[in-house]
Every structure is written in structure tokens, then in C-alpha cells.
Write a protein that holds these residues in place. Sequence first.
Motif, PDB file in Angstrom:
ATOM      1  N   GLU A 281     -36.997 -82.392 -13.719  1.00  0.00           N
ATOM      2  CA  GLU A 281     -37.058 -82.279 -12.264  1.00  0.00           C
ATOM      3  C   GLU A 281     -35.680 -81.974 -11.684  1.00  0.00           C
ATOM      4  OE1 GLU A 281     -38.390 -82.186  -8.320  1.00  0.00           O
ATOM      5  OE2 GLU A 281     -39.319 -81.801 -10.263  1.00  0.00           O
ATOM      6  N   LEU A 282     -34.634 -82.514 -12.297  1.00  0.00           N
ATOM      7  CA  LEU A 282     -33.283 -82.207 -11.840  1.00  0.00           C
ATOM      8  C   LEU A 282     -32.991 -80.719 -11.984  1.00  0.00           C
ATOM      9  CD1 LEU A 282     -30.495 -83.141 -10.851  1.00  0.00           C
ATOM     10  CD2 LEU A 282     -29.888 -83.525 -13.258  1.00  0.00           C
ATOM     11  N   VAL A 283     -33.348 -80.135 -13.111  1.00  0.00           N
ATOM     12  CA  VAL A 283     -33.154 -78.692 -13.315  1.00  0.00           C
ATOM     13  C   VAL A 283     -33.900 -77.908 -12.240  1.00  0.00           C
ATOM     14  CG1 VAL A 283     -33.665 -76.758 -14.854  1.00  0.00           C
ATOM     15  CG2 VAL A 283     -32.722 -78.887 -15.793  1.00  0.00           C
ATOM     16  N   ASN A 284     -35.121 -78.323 -11.953  1.00  0.00           N
ATOM     17  CA  ASN A 284     -35.934 -77.672 -10.939  1.00  0.00           C
ATOM     18  C   ASN A 284     -35.251 -77.730  -9.569  1.00  0.00           C
ATOM     19  OD1 ASN A 284     -38.249 -76.667  -9.484  1.00  0.00           O
ATOM     20  ND2 ASN A 284     -38.883 -78.771  -9.110  1.00  0.00           N
ATOM     21  N   ARG A 285     -34.754 -78.894  -9.198  1.00  0.00           N
ATOM     22  CA  ARG A 285     -34.149 -79.057  -7.881  1.00  0.00           C
ATOM     23  C   ARG A 285     -32.838 -78.286  -7.750  1.00  0.00           C
ATOM     24  NH1 ARG A 285     -35.370 -85.368  -6.034  1.00  0.00           N
ATOM     25  NH2 ARG A 285     -37.611 -85.296  -6.475  1.00  0.00           N
ATOM     26  N   VAL A 286     -32.016 -78.323  -8.777  1.00  0.00           N
ATOM     27  CA  VAL A 286     -30.754 -77.581  -8.723  1.00  0.00           C
ATOM     28  C   VAL A 286     -31.037 -76.084  -8.606  1.00  0.00           C
ATOM     29  CG1 VAL A 286     -28.678 -76.945 -10.004  1.00  0.00           C
ATOM     30  CG2 VAL A 286     -29.422 -79.332  -9.951  1.00  0.00           C
ATOM     31  N   ARG A 287     -32.024 -75.607  -9.335  1.00  0.00           N
ATOM     32  CA  ARG A 287     -32.364 -74.179  -9.271  1.00  0.00           C
ATOM     33  C   ARG A 287     -32.770 -73.770  -7.858  1.00  0.00           C
ATOM     34  NH1 ARG A 287     -35.798 -74.129 -13.075  1.00  0.00           N
ATOM     35  NH2 ARG A 287     -37.651 -74.458 -11.795  1.00  0.00           N
ATOM     36  N   THR A 288     -33.575 -74.588  -7.199  1.00  0.00           N
ATOM     37  CA  THR A 288     -33.999 -74.223  -5.841  1.00  0.00           C
ATOM     38  C   THR A 288     -32.832 -74.281  -4.859  1.00  0.00           C
ATOM     39  OG1 THR A 288     -34.703 -76.487  -5.317  1.00  0.00           O
ATOM     40  CG2 THR A 288     -36.367 -75.006  -6.242  1.00  0.00           C
ATOM     41  N   GLY A 292     -32.257 -70.840  -3.156  1.00  0.00           N
ATOM     42  CA  GLY A 292     -32.866 -70.881  -1.842  1.00  0.00           C
ATOM     43  C   GLY A 292     -34.378 -70.778  -1.875  1.00  0.00           C
ATOM     44  N   SER A 293     -34.984 -70.984  -3.042  1.00  0.00           N
ATOM     45  CA  SER A 293     -36.440 -70.891  -3.161  1.00  0.00           C
ATOM     46  C   SER A 293     -37.097 -72.126  -2.560  1.00  0.00           C
ATOM     47  CB  SER A 293     -36.853 -70.712  -4.622  1.00  0.00           C
ATOM     48  OG  SER A 293     -36.313 -71.729  -5.432  1.00  0.00           O
ATOM     49  N   SER A 294     -38.402 -72.100  -2.449  1.00  0.00           N
ATOM     50  CA  SER A 294     -39.141 -73.125  -1.731  1.00  0.00           C
ATOM     51  C   SER A 294     -38.942 -74.509  -2.342  1.00  0.00           C
ATOM     52  CB  SER A 294     -40.635 -72.778  -1.733  1.00  0.00           C
ATOM     53  OG  SER A 294     -41.385 -73.842  -1.190  1.00  0.00           O
ATOM     54  N   ARG A 295     -38.683 -75.469  -1.472  1.00  0.00           N
ATOM     55  CA  ARG A 295     -38.573 -76.859  -1.926  1.00  0.00           C
ATOM     56  C   ARG A 295     -39.946 -77.453  -2.190  1.00  0.00           C
ATOM     57  NH1 ARG A 295     -33.951 -74.266  -1.203  1.00  0.00           N
ATOM     58  NH2 ARG A 295     -32.193 -75.573  -0.564  1.00  0.00           N
ATOM     59  N   ALA A 296     -40.995 -76.717  -1.874  1.00  0.00           N
ATOM     60  CA  ALA A 296     -42.344 -77.184  -2.205  1.00  0.00           C
ATOM     61  C   ALA A 296     -42.537 -77.276  -3.715  1.00  0.00           C
ATOM     62  CB  ALA A 296     -43.390 -76.261  -1.598  1.00  0.00           C
ATOM     63  N   LEU A 297     -41.602 -76.685  -4.474  1.00  0.00           N
ATOM     64  CA  LEU A 297     -41.645 -76.800  -5.930  1.00  0.00           C
ATOM     65  C   LEU A 297     -41.170 -78.173  -6.410  1.00  0.00           C
ATOM     66  CD1 LEU A 297     -40.160 -73.289  -6.841  1.00  0.00           C
ATOM     67  CD2 LEU A 297     -42.553 -73.987  -6.911  1.00  0.00           C
TER      68      LEU A 297
END
Length: 307
Positions: A281-288, A292-297
Motif C-alpha cells: 500500500e505504501l508503494v501504491n500511495r507514493v506512486r499516486t 498525480g493519479s487518483s487517490r481513489a486507488l
Amino acid sequence: MARVPNDSFDAECAWLILREACSTNHVSISGGELIRLGENAVFWLSSRTVVARVGRGDARAAEAEREIKVARWLAGASVPTVRPLEIAQPLRVGDHFVTLWESVGDEISYGTPAELASLLRQLHALEPPADVTLPRADPFRRARCCLANATALDNEDKLFIGALLDRLANRYTGLTFALRPGVVHGDANVCNVFRDRRGRPVLGDLDTVAVGPRELDLVPAALYYDRLGWHSVSEYREFANSYGFDVLDWPGYDLMADALEAEMVTWLAQNAGQDERAGQELVNRVRTLRTGSSRALWVPFLWHQDG
């Protein structure tokens, strides 16, 4: 016990600190169930009648003592909050501080956004206490502290988030606020509203209570709805209506939402090295954050509970 590095602060370590604190201070404990691991390790004790909070090694005595005083002040002001045990607190083990609280229930049950708004209204109506010195609210302090301890982030990501925080902090100095400043919770999300044994909501996690812009306490619910999708339209409308102000209409909302996102990333990074799901989940959040992609991910990380 010597100071435990933050990257070594896990549930087992926290339990050892708790046992030593209670033994040294002749406090009887039994059992021990981890509730969550975040800024503090939080345990149930004594058949779930007591809650213990064990601070990381960077906790200071003044902060732990202030949390106890704040809780007693709020109880005297009839604000529904968690209550500390009537013993000399906090308990100290090396550089760690332990506080003990009455358990509001023997199961974890969180309040609703509307109930959070009602509690915030009561808190925000208070004048700062005369006998407790509250700090000035700093919406960037927690993120910077977490970033310093975020061993799960590589240097490049640390530099990126640090620079982001610097830019946001510079812009923050120019914000104009709509609400009168005053007492704020500082970590106002539904995961810090607990139902007691009668089903009534009470406010918990009081270590971030401060004085500052009241808009700061309204941003988490708005972010959970607006960007993350963790609150529904109806839940957010009930929150805004119950409080009597919609922070989404405030021009400073986007800046403070950006700051809160950075805090949520750095907070998760403190524990991500100890749990595979947290690391993913950390990788996911840093990537967004970077793209600038959706935080809905983003997904709520329920084992640690965001905030």
C-alpha cells in the motif's frame, strides 16, 4: 530498557515496554491484545477493561503528561472523551512513555462522520484551558517526524516528500481562514471516535490536541469523501451539516488535503517494513503522489488504521 529505534518498534517490543512499565510501577495487568500499531502501540488489558498506549522512543514526558491533563480537562468540561486511570501517569521506561485508560468497550466500534462532527463542535466551542499549555497546531510536524522514521522509504522518495512538505508549508503561511481559531483535536477522523458500552460516541487519541485553525479538524472527513471515497456523499453531507460548515468551500482545502495525504503516506511508512500488505500500500500511495493519479486507488489500511 534502552531506547528502541523506531524501525524496531513493533508489537512485541511495545508489549515488553508495557510489562516493564506496569511491573516497575506496581500496576497489575493481565492478558494483552494488540488493538493497533501506529504512532502508539495500543493494547487491551485486564479482560478489555483497560487500554494501554505505548509511545515510540521519540515520545517526550511533557507530551504524555499533557495528554493526561487534556483528557481530565475535557471530562470536566463534559466533552465525551476517553478517560485515564486515576493513577500517577505517564509511566516511563527508558525513553518510552506508557499511559493507561478506561476501556470504553470490549469491542472496537467506530462512530460516524456525523458523530465526529458533533464531538468536534463541542470541542471547538471550548476556550483553551487555563492550567494546561496547549501547543500551536502544526499540520506538518507529524509528517516530518514520521518521514524521519520512515525506513521503508528510499532516499529518493524521502527527498520528494520532504520537498513537497516544504512547498506546502511555505504556502500555508499565506492562508486565510474562515473560522475563528481555537482548540483543535489535530487528528480528527472517525477512527478516533469510539462507541462506549451504551453505544454513545466518545473522542479518543488526545495527544494531538492543540490550538490553531479549526478548519484543520474538518479536512480529514472532506478528504476521505472527496479524494479517497472512504465516506459516501450522504455521510459527508451529514458531517458538514452537523458541524455547520463545509470545508470543501474553503479556498485552503486543497492545500491542506495535500498536506494530510503526505502525512498519511509517511505515517504508513513507519510500519511498512514490518508488514507486506503495508509495504504494498505504501508503494501504491507514493506512486499516486508522484504521478498525480487518483487517490481513489488508496485502500484503508485497517490493520494499522489510518491516523
